[in-house]
Design an enzyme around this catalytic site. Structure first.
Site, PDB file in Angstrom:
ATOM      1  N   HIS A   1       0.842  -1.214   0.000  1.00  0.00           N
ATOM      2  CA  HIS A   1       0.000   0.000   0.000  1.00  0.00           C
ATOM      3  C   HIS A   1       0.869   1.254   0.000  1.00  0.00           C
ATOM      4  CE1 HIS A   1      -2.835  -2.850   2.186  1.00  0.00           C
ATOM      5  NE2 HIS A   1      -3.582  -2.424   1.191  1.00  0.00           N
TER       6      HIS A   1
ATOM      7  N   GLN B   1      -9.101  -7.140 -10.673  1.00  0.00           N
ATOM      8  CA  GLN B   1      -9.762  -5.955 -10.099  1.00  0.00           C
ATOM      9  C   GLN B   1      -9.365  -4.697 -10.877  1.00  0.00           C
ATOM     10  OE1 GLN B   1     -10.226  -4.940  -5.752  1.00  0.00           O
ATOM     11  NE2 GLN B   1      -8.385  -3.751  -6.100  1.00  0.00           N
TER      12      GLN B   1
ATOM     13  N   SER C   1       0.156  -8.963   1.055  1.00  0.00           N
ATOM     14  CA  SER C   1      -1.303  -8.961   1.166  1.00  0.00           C
ATOM     15  C   SER C   1      -1.673  -8.916   2.637  1.00  0.00           C
ATOM     16  CB  SER C   1      -1.861 -10.244   0.543  1.00  0.00           C
ATOM     17  OG  SER C   1      -3.197 -10.433   0.954  1.00  0.00           O
ATOM     18  N   SER C   2      -2.767  -8.227   2.927  1.00  0.00           N
ATOM     19  CA  SER C   2      -3.245  -8.202   4.307  1.00  0.00           C
ATOM     20  C   SER C   2      -3.591  -9.611   4.771  1.00  0.00           C
ATOM     21  CB  SER C   2      -4.477  -7.314   4.423  1.00  0.00           C
ATOM     22  OG  SER C   2      -4.124  -6.008   4.038  1.00  0.00           O
TER      23      SER C   2
HETATM   24  O1  PAF Z   1      -8.082  -3.729  -3.276  1.00  0.00           O
HETATM   25  C1  PAF Z   1      -8.737  -3.346  -2.277  1.00  0.00           C
HETATM   26  O2  PAF Z   1      -8.191  -3.145  -1.200  1.00  0.00           O
HETATM   27  C2  PAF Z   1     -10.238  -3.156  -2.405  1.00  0.00           C
HETATM   28  O3  PAF Z   1     -10.796  -4.097  -3.243  1.00  0.00           O
HETATM   29  C3  PAF Z   1     -10.623  -1.732  -2.816  1.00  0.00           C
HETATM   30  C4  PAF Z   1     -10.113  -1.405  -4.206  1.00  0.00           C
HETATM   31  C5  PAF Z   1     -10.097  -0.737  -1.815  1.00  0.00           C
HETATM   32  C6  PAF Z   1     -12.165  -1.602  -2.843  1.00  0.00           C
HETATM   33  O4  PAF Z   1     -12.722  -1.875  -1.598  1.00  0.00           O
END
Ligand code: PAF
Length: 285
Positions: free
Chosen positions: A41, A159, A191-192
């Site tokens: 992140h 996504q 990843s979380s």
């Molecule tokens: O990738 C994520 O963390 C989630 O899918 C997002 C894009 C914040 C939408 O909730």
């Protein structure tokens, strides 16, 4: 470091803060997250900061993208630690709304955004409704924040593609920036959900990336029996202790079946270790 991070939970102060920046002609970048922030992140945040004058991060664990029996309740919520990381990272605004603020009439009564086709394959086939939840919240957050650009990780390759299609189809005026996956030293994609792994599972987990790398190497050598490569990879993941969900070689342009044309390929996988579902992918460059 002295903090200039503002934390806002409501729509009206979010709008007025952003409107004030706009009046100054500032360029605004946005990184939507579900929190429990890790180096992946923070890499998106760094990219956002490089590209704009202001950086907005959202933290919202979106109930609409979790299916029945998934980990919505267990999903790690670490707002205090996340806030400290965002201060260190030089973020200007953290938008951390409640479920009631985002879905005032309830999740079931929310208008939905569906990107057809691409939402129903791979992760969408295993998690029905997941990408409707993702597209809906991302569309809504885009309308709330009204940033010039938004940064997403390529770890969630499908996504990213759903979001790019949604933005194009709905003519949403935001530039979408994809950023390469950040990995642990042993190759495991950050990843979380890695935090759910037991020590034994954590030891096995990097094999997912290693298997993708092995498939990618064979594709680069000219191997084109996709079905055989996919089956062999699933077998080796199973032998290592994974329960593969899918393992697929697809066109990196639209996630369709690979053709004989020189279209770039991507290898995507989802596999369980115990109850933890890991996903990863590699673009065959
Ligand atoms: O990738 C994520 O963390 C989630 O899918 C997002 C894009 C914040 C939408 O909730």
């Amino acid at each position: 470091m002295s903090s200039s991070l503002q934390t806002i939970a409501e729509l009206e102060p979010l709008r007025s803060t952003i409107a004030a920046w706009r009046r100054l002609g500032e360029r605004i970048a946005f990184v939507p997250t579900m929190g429990n922030l890790h180096a992946g992140h923070l890499d998106l945040v760094a990219e956002a900061r490089r590209r704009a004058d202001r950086c907005v991060v959202s933290i919202f664990v979106n109930p609409m993208q979790f299916g029945a029996g998934e980990d919505l309740d267990a999903y790690p919520r670490t707002l205090r630690e996340d806030t400290e990381k965002l201060v260190q990272a030089g973020v200007d605004l953290l938008f951390a709304p409640t479920v009631k603020t985002v879905y005032p009439t309830g999740v079931d009564h929310q208008t939905r955004v569906e990107v057809p086709g691409i939402s129903d394959i791979l992760c969408g086939a295993s998690r029905p409704g997941h990408f409707v939840g993702v597209a809906t919240i991302v569309c809504k957050l885009f309308n709330m924040v009204q940033a010039d650009l938004a940064v997403f990780g390529e770890k969630d390759f499908q996504q990213l593609m759903v979001i790019r299609r949604m933005v194009a189809d709905l003519a949403i005026p935001v530039e979408i920036v994809g950023k390469a996956t950040v990995r642990e030293a042993d190759g495991l994609a950050m990843s979380s959900r890695n935090g759910y792994l037991t020590p034994d599972q954590r030891r096995i987990a990097p094999l997912l990336n290693q298997t993708l790398a092995a498939t990618s190497a064979l594709l680069k050598c000219g191997e084109r029996d996709y079905a055989r490569l996919e089956e062999a990879a699933k077998d080796s993941l199973q032998t290592a202790g994974f329960r593969p969900d899918y393992y697929a070689i697809r066109s990196a342009l639209d996630l369709g079946a690979p053709s004989d044309r020189q279209a770039p390929l991507v290898v995507l996988a989802a596999a369980y270790l115990g109850t933890t579902r890991l996903i990863d992918n590699l673009i065959v460059a």
